[in-house]
Design an enzyme around this catalytic site. Structure first.
Site, PDB file in Angstrom:
ATOM      1  N   LYS A  45       0.819  -1.216   0.000  1.00  0.00           N
ATOM      2  CA  LYS A  45       0.000   0.000   0.000  1.00  0.00           C
ATOM      3  C   LYS A  45       0.855   1.270   0.000  1.00  0.00           C
ATOM      4  CE  LYS A  45      -2.474  -1.199   3.706  1.00  0.00           C
ATOM      5  NZ  LYS A  45      -3.503  -1.126   4.760  1.00  0.00           N
ATOM      6  N   LYS A  47       2.934   2.145   2.502  1.00  0.00           N
ATOM      7  CA  LYS A  47       3.064   2.642   3.876  1.00  0.00           C
ATOM      8  C   LYS A  47       4.228   1.952   4.578  1.00  0.00           C
ATOM      9  CE  LYS A  47      -1.802   3.558   4.956  1.00  0.00           C
ATOM     10  NZ  LYS A  47      -2.849   3.231   5.935  1.00  0.00           N
TER      11      LYS A  47
END
Length: 153
Positions: A45, A47
């Site tokens: 993602k 992150k």
């Protein structure tokens, strides 16, 4: 008939906003399942959590409003979890509104407002400003202020 609620998140740098959404979701049913994104899934993602997955999972599982904490390791898992845990309601923060509407054939979707004034993203932004150069500069400034206070005393 008992209602099961599920939510998903990274829950990095656990703060009052996280607790608020968990409390509100818990109040919507009889059982709350919280899926915590793994470090590997977060990398997909884009992150990079500060707190390792195992610790984030343990923190979430320790909250009295949470009946079960599970790992989340892929996007497609949501549909499977809804069936596996017999979920009635999937709740997410309002910042995700519309992104999971394809699941509405399987579960009731609830999007809750975020807690004003708190955000993991903002906390990370502030913390990132404190690189070693800034820390040294802050230390020198504090030392200088200490000297001024000493001289004025």
């Amino acid at each position: 008939m008992p209602k099961t609620v599920i939510t998903y998140g990274t829950f990095d740098l656990f703060h009052i906003g996280h607790l608020n959404i968990i409390k509100r979701l818990s109040a919507l049913g009889d059982r709350l399942v919280v899926a915590v994104s793994t470090d590997e899934f977060n990398a997909i993602k884009g992150k990079r959590p500060i707190v390792p997955f195992e610790q984030r999972l343990e923190i979430v599982q320790s909250i009295k409003y949470v009946d079960l904490a599970i790992p989340e390791d892929r996007w497609s898992q949501k549909r499977e979890d809804i069936a596996t845990y017999d979920v009635d309601i999937m709740g997410m923060g309002a910042d995700w509104e519309g992104k999971f509407d394809d699941l509405s054939d399987q579960v009731e979707l609830v999007y809750l407002p975020r807690t004003d004034g708190i955000s993991t993203t903002e906390m990370k932004r502030v913390l990132s400003a404190f690189d070693s150069r800034h820390v040294e500069e802050l230390k020198r400034t504090i030392d200088t202020i200490g000297q001024i206070v000493k001289e004025l005393s």
